[in-house]
Design a protein around this motif. Structure first.
Motif, mmCIF file in Angstrom:
data_model
loop_
_atom_site.group_PDB
_atom_site.id
_atom_site.type_symbol
_atom_site.label_atom_id
_atom_site.label_comp_id
_atom_site.label_asym_id
_atom_site.label_seq_id
_atom_site.Cartn_x
_atom_site.Cartn_y
_atom_site.Cartn_z
ATOM 1 N N THR A 287 0.863 -1.178 0.000
ATOM 2 C CA THR A 287 0.000 0.000 0.000
ATOM 3 C C THR A 287 0.896 1.223 0.000
ATOM 4 N N THR A 288 0.687 2.102 -0.972
ATOM 5 C CA THR A 288 1.470 3.328 -1.089
ATOM 6 C C THR A 288 0.545 4.515 -0.882
ATOM 7 N N PHE A 289 0.967 5.400 -0.016
ATOM 8 C CA PHE A 289 0.231 6.640 0.261
ATOM 9 C C PHE A 289 1.022 7.787 -0.357
ATOM 10 N N LEU A 290 0.449 8.411 -1.392
ATOM 11 C CA LEU A 290 1.067 9.551 -2.056
ATOM 12 C C LEU A 290 0.405 10.825 -1.558
ATOM 13 N N THR A 291 1.087 11.955 -1.676
ATOM 14 C CA THR A 291 0.505 13.213 -1.223
ATOM 15 C C THR A 291 -0.099 14.030 -2.363
ATOM 16 N N ASP A 292 0.091 13.569 -3.612
ATOM 17 C CA ASP A 292 -0.447 14.321 -4.746
ATOM 18 C C ASP A 292 -0.688 13.376 -5.919
ATOM 19 N N LEU A 293 -1.776 13.610 -6.635
ATOM 20 C CA LEU A 293 -2.135 12.774 -7.783
ATOM 21 C C LEU A 293 -1.048 12.785 -8.853
ATOM 22 N N SER A 294 -0.294 13.871 -8.974
ATOM 23 C CA SER A 294 0.764 13.967 -9.990
ATOM 24 C C SER A 294 1.897 12.968 -9.747
ATOM 25 N N GLN A 295 1.936 12.330 -8.586
ATOM 26 C CA GLN A 295 3.002 11.387 -8.240
ATOM 27 C C GLN A 295 2.704 9.953 -8.706
ATOM 28 N N ARG B 139 4.834 4.715 -10.040
ATOM 29 C CA ARG B 139 4.737 3.459 -10.781
ATOM 30 C C ARG B 139 6.100 3.084 -11.380
ATOM 31 N N GLY B 140 6.790 4.046 -11.961
ATOM 32 C CA GLY B 140 8.087 3.782 -12.562
ATOM 33 C C GLY B 140 9.121 3.318 -11.553
ATOM 34 N N VAL B 141 9.197 3.999 -10.415
ATOM 35 C CA VAL B 141 10.154 3.613 -9.375
ATOM 36 C C VAL B 141 9.799 2.243 -8.823
ATOM 37 N N ARG B 142 8.513 2.025 -8.541
ATOM 38 C CA ARG B 142 8.084 0.735 -7.995
ATOM 39 C C ARG B 142 8.464 -0.411 -8.933
ATOM 40 N N HIS C 138 8.384 -8.235 -10.209
ATOM 41 C CA HIS C 138 7.453 -8.844 -9.246
ATOM 42 C C HIS C 138 6.216 -7.953 -9.160
ATOM 43 N N GLU C 139 5.024 -8.556 -9.153
ATOM 44 C CA GLU C 139 3.778 -7.792 -9.177
ATOM 45 C C GLU C 139 2.826 -8.229 -8.074
ATOM 46 N N PRO C 140 3.044 -7.785 -6.831
ATOM 47 C CA PRO C 140 2.144 -8.141 -5.735
ATOM 48 C C PRO C 140 0.814 -7.391 -5.850
ATOM 49 N N ALA C 141 -0.134 -7.756 -5.013
ATOM 50 C CA ALA C 141 -1.375 -6.981 -4.911
ATOM 51 C C ALA C 141 -0.985 -5.575 -4.460
ATOM 52 N N LEU C 142 -1.742 -4.581 -4.901
ATOM 53 C CA LEU C 142 -1.306 -3.199 -4.730
ATOM 54 C C LEU C 142 -2.473 -2.249 -4.515
ATOM 55 N N THR C 143 -2.277 -1.292 -3.640
ATOM 56 C CA THR C 143 -3.208 -0.186 -3.468
ATOM 57 C C THR C 143 -2.400 1.098 -3.414
ATOM 58 N N VAL C 144 -2.868 2.124 -4.126
ATOM 59 C CA VAL C 144 -2.245 3.444 -4.086
ATOM 60 C C VAL C 144 -3.323 4.434 -3.678
ATOM 61 N N LYS D 104 7.196 17.100 5.034
ATOM 62 C CA LYS D 104 8.377 16.930 4.168
ATOM 63 C C LYS D 104 8.374 15.556 3.488
ATOM 64 N N TRP D 105 7.595 14.599 3.996
ATOM 65 C CA TRP D 105 7.471 13.275 3.388
ATOM 66 C C TRP D 105 6.426 13.350 2.278
ATOM 67 N N LEU D 106 6.801 12.966 1.080
ATOM 68 C CA LEU D 106 5.887 13.016 -0.052
ATOM 69 C C LEU D 106 5.148 11.695 -0.282
#
Length: 128
Positions: free
Chosen positions: A79-87, A92-95, A102-108, A117-119
């Motif tokens: 599960t990834t929590f982003l602070t902005d839709l533009s991210q 996705r590219g970094v992940r 490897h492609e686990p189940a995913l939630t963003v 300061k954490w994005l």
């Protein structure tokens, strides 16, 4: 040894971002729950920019996995929590690079982090 089966039924929209709709583990020996990893280095510093922060959060996840004798192939849910839709796209590219196919189940999700300061923040579940 755990058996892994992915479930991507044709009756559900295809995963667009390098993940599986369902990720089944049977006969696993143990589970590892990884708390949300923020983009801080061990010295407490935070890299500048989203991509650098995303890579640092993933490095932290990978270090926790390694401490348990596991690797990214053991991840079953992220599960990834982003602070902005533009991210979404850079995330996705970094992940994809960090998970090396490897492609686990995913939630963003888009959310506010505890420290501005954490994005992003990444939590995960691994199984063996």
């Amino acid at each position: 040894m755990a058996q892994i089966v992915t479930h991507n039924p044709p009756s559900v929209h295809a995963p667009a971002g390098g993940y599986s709709m369902g990720f089944e583990f049977s006969q696993h020996r143990r589970l590892l729950f990884i708390s949300g990893q923020v983009p801080e280095r061990s010295d407490g510093s935070v890299p500048e920019g989203f991509e650098a922060q995303c890579k640092q959060s993933w490095r932290n996840v990978i270090e926790v996995l390694a401490a348990a004798g596991l690797g990214v192939k053991n991840l079953v849910k992220v599960t990834t929590f982003l602070t902005d839709l533009s991210q979404v796209v850079p995330n996705r590219g970094v992940r994809r690079k960090m998970l090396a196919g490897h492609e686990p189940a995913l939630t963003v999700m888009i959310a506010q982090t505890v420290d501005s300061k954490w994005l992003l923040e990444i939590e995960a579940i691994a199984a063996e």
